[in-house]
Design a protein around this motif. Structure first.
Motif, PDB file in Angstrom:
ATOM      1  N   THR A 187       0.803  -1.211   0.000  1.00  0.00           N
ATOM      2  CA  THR A 187       0.000   0.000   0.000  1.00  0.00           C
ATOM      3  C   THR A 187       0.839   1.265   0.000  1.00  0.00           C
ATOM      4  O   THR A 187       0.296   2.347  -0.136  1.00  0.00           O
ATOM      5  CB  THR A 187      -0.945   0.024   1.219  1.00  0.00           C
ATOM      6  OG1 THR A 187      -0.158  -0.021   2.406  1.00  0.00           O
ATOM      7  CG2 THR A 187      -1.923  -1.108   1.184  1.00  0.00           C
ATOM      8  N   GLY A 217      -6.662   5.658   8.051  1.00  0.00           N
ATOM      9  CA  GLY A 217      -6.982   6.343   6.807  1.00  0.00           C
ATOM     10  C   GLY A 217      -6.727   7.837   6.919  1.00  0.00           C
ATOM     11  O   GLY A 217      -5.785   8.269   7.602  1.00  0.00           O
ATOM     12  N   PHE A 223      -2.762   2.633  11.543  1.00  0.00           N
ATOM     13  CA  PHE A 223      -3.233   3.588  10.542  1.00  0.00           C
ATOM     14  C   PHE A 223      -4.645   3.200  10.107  1.00  0.00           C
ATOM     15  O   PHE A 223      -4.914   2.045   9.774  1.00  0.00           O
ATOM     16  CB  PHE A 223      -2.279   3.575   9.341  1.00  0.00           C
ATOM     17  CG  PHE A 223      -2.752   4.395   8.183  1.00  0.00           C
ATOM     18  CD1 PHE A 223      -2.709   5.773   8.227  1.00  0.00           C
ATOM     19  CD2 PHE A 223      -3.243   3.781   7.042  1.00  0.00           C
ATOM     20  CE1 PHE A 223      -3.145   6.531   7.149  1.00  0.00           C
ATOM     21  CE2 PHE A 223      -3.681   4.528   5.965  1.00  0.00           C
ATOM     22  CZ  PHE A 223      -3.626   5.899   6.024  1.00  0.00           C
ATOM     23  N   GLU A 263     -10.743   5.592   3.921  1.00  0.00           N
ATOM     24  CA  GLU A 263     -10.244   4.534   4.788  1.00  0.00           C
ATOM     25  C   GLU A 263      -9.174   3.691   4.115  1.00  0.00           C
ATOM     26  O   GLU A 263      -9.191   3.512   2.889  1.00  0.00           O
ATOM     27  CB  GLU A 263     -11.395   3.656   5.245  1.00  0.00           C
ATOM     28  CG  GLU A 263     -12.421   4.436   6.054  1.00  0.00           C
ATOM     29  CD  GLU A 263     -13.666   3.636   6.353  1.00  0.00           C
ATOM     30  OE1 GLU A 263     -13.879   2.569   5.742  1.00  0.00           O
ATOM     31  OE2 GLU A 263     -14.441   4.097   7.215  1.00  0.00           O
ATOM     32  N   GLU A 264      -8.287   3.170   4.918  1.00  0.00           N
ATOM     33  CA  GLU A 264      -7.205   2.311   4.433  1.00  0.00           C
ATOM     34  C   GLU A 264      -7.744   1.156   3.593  1.00  0.00           C
ATOM     35  O   GLU A 264      -7.165   0.778   2.585  1.00  0.00           O
ATOM     36  CB  GLU A 264      -6.402   1.774   5.612  1.00  0.00           C
ATOM     37  CG  GLU A 264      -5.312   0.825   5.198  1.00  0.00           C
ATOM     38  CD  GLU A 264      -4.650   0.141   6.369  1.00  0.00           C
ATOM     39  OE1 GLU A 264      -3.490  -0.250   6.209  1.00  0.00           O
ATOM     40  OE2 GLU A 264      -5.278  -0.020   7.420  1.00  0.00           O
ATOM     41  N   THR A 307      -3.824  12.328   8.497  1.00  0.00           N
ATOM     42  CA  THR A 307      -3.980  10.893   8.696  1.00  0.00           C
ATOM     43  C   THR A 307      -4.763  10.665   9.987  1.00  0.00           C
ATOM     44  O   THR A 307      -4.773  11.517  10.879  1.00  0.00           O
ATOM     45  CB  THR A 307      -2.613  10.182   8.795  1.00  0.00           C
ATOM     46  OG1 THR A 307      -1.872  10.753   9.875  1.00  0.00           O
ATOM     47  CG2 THR A 307      -1.834  10.289   7.504  1.00  0.00           C
ATOM     48  N   HIS A 361      -5.498   7.553  13.030  1.00  0.00           N
ATOM     49  CA  HIS A 361      -4.972   6.314  13.606  1.00  0.00           C
ATOM     50  C   HIS A 361      -5.795   5.930  14.819  1.00  0.00           C
ATOM     51  O   HIS A 361      -6.379   6.787  15.481  1.00  0.00           O
ATOM     52  CB  HIS A 361      -3.520   6.505  14.071  1.00  0.00           C
ATOM     53  CG  HIS A 361      -2.585   6.888  12.983  1.00  0.00           C
ATOM     54  ND1 HIS A 361      -2.492   8.169  12.490  1.00  0.00           N
ATOM     55  CD2 HIS A 361      -1.703   6.152  12.268  1.00  0.00           C
ATOM     56  CE1 HIS A 361      -1.588   8.212  11.531  1.00  0.00           C
ATOM     57  NE2 HIS A 361      -1.098   7.006  11.370  1.00  0.00           N
ATOM     58  N   TRP A 412      -7.743   0.676  -4.107  1.00  0.00           N
ATOM     59  CA  TRP A 412      -6.508   1.451  -4.217  1.00  0.00           C
ATOM     60  C   TRP A 412      -5.711   0.987  -5.423  1.00  0.00           C
ATOM     61  O   TRP A 412      -5.551  -0.203  -5.642  1.00  0.00           O
ATOM     62  CB  TRP A 412      -5.656   1.285  -2.964  1.00  0.00           C
ATOM     63  CG  TRP A 412      -6.220   1.971  -1.761  1.00  0.00           C
ATOM     64  CD1 TRP A 412      -6.884   1.398  -0.722  1.00  0.00           C
ATOM     65  CD2 TRP A 412      -6.164   3.358  -1.467  1.00  0.00           C
ATOM     66  NE1 TRP A 412      -7.247   2.350   0.193  1.00  0.00           N
ATOM     67  CE2 TRP A 412      -6.818   3.564  -0.236  1.00  0.00           C
ATOM     68  CE3 TRP A 412      -5.619   4.468  -2.129  1.00  0.00           C
ATOM     69  CZ2 TRP A 412      -6.939   4.826   0.340  1.00  0.00           C
ATOM     70  CZ3 TRP A 412      -5.742   5.720  -1.546  1.00  0.00           C
ATOM     71  CH2 TRP A 412      -6.394   5.898  -0.321  1.00  0.00           C
TER      72      TRP A 412
END
Length: 117
Positions: A18, A82, A80, A95-96, A66, A68, A116
């Motif tokens: 990522t 996002g 993390f 979001e991640e 960011t 967390h 992603w």
């Protein structure tokens, strides 16, 4: 393979996978995320969001940070999650895992998942 390596290898591969992913494509938007912080910083308050509507071609550019989860001490950022951005009373969360949430006050304007690139 040692036990610790077996535990951390999937996390390392996730980080590598990522790390270059800065474009999220959802059914409605193409979102480019750019972190403008020094390498190695855990949190970043200098993140830019450029969201382009697939329907209209119009774009919006926002600044954010960011997000967390917190470690057990309640102070140290851990995992993390996002990014978050604000435009007046409109809140954007990327979001991640590829989720996009856009809210105005408590009203959900858009909630969709993407991938992603």
């Amino acid at each position: 393979m040692t036990r610790s390596l077996r535990i951390f290898l999937p996390l390392l591969l996730l980080a590598v996978d990522t790390a270059g992913a800065d474009t999220l494509t959802t059914p409605s938007f193409v979102i480019d995320i750019q972190e403008n912080c020094a390498e190695g910083e855990v949190t970043c308050d200098k993140v830019s969001y450029t969201g382009t509507s697939k329907k209209t071609g119009k774009s919006i550019r926002l600044r954010g940070k960011t997000i967390h989860s917190m470690c057990a001490d309640g102070v140290t950022p851990c995992r993390f999650l996002g990014y978050e951005f604000r435009n007046g009373s409109t809140y954007y969360r990327v979001e991640e895992g590829g989720g996009l949430l856009i809210m105005q006050g408590k009203k959900v304007l858009l909630e969709e998942s993407g991938k992603w690139d």
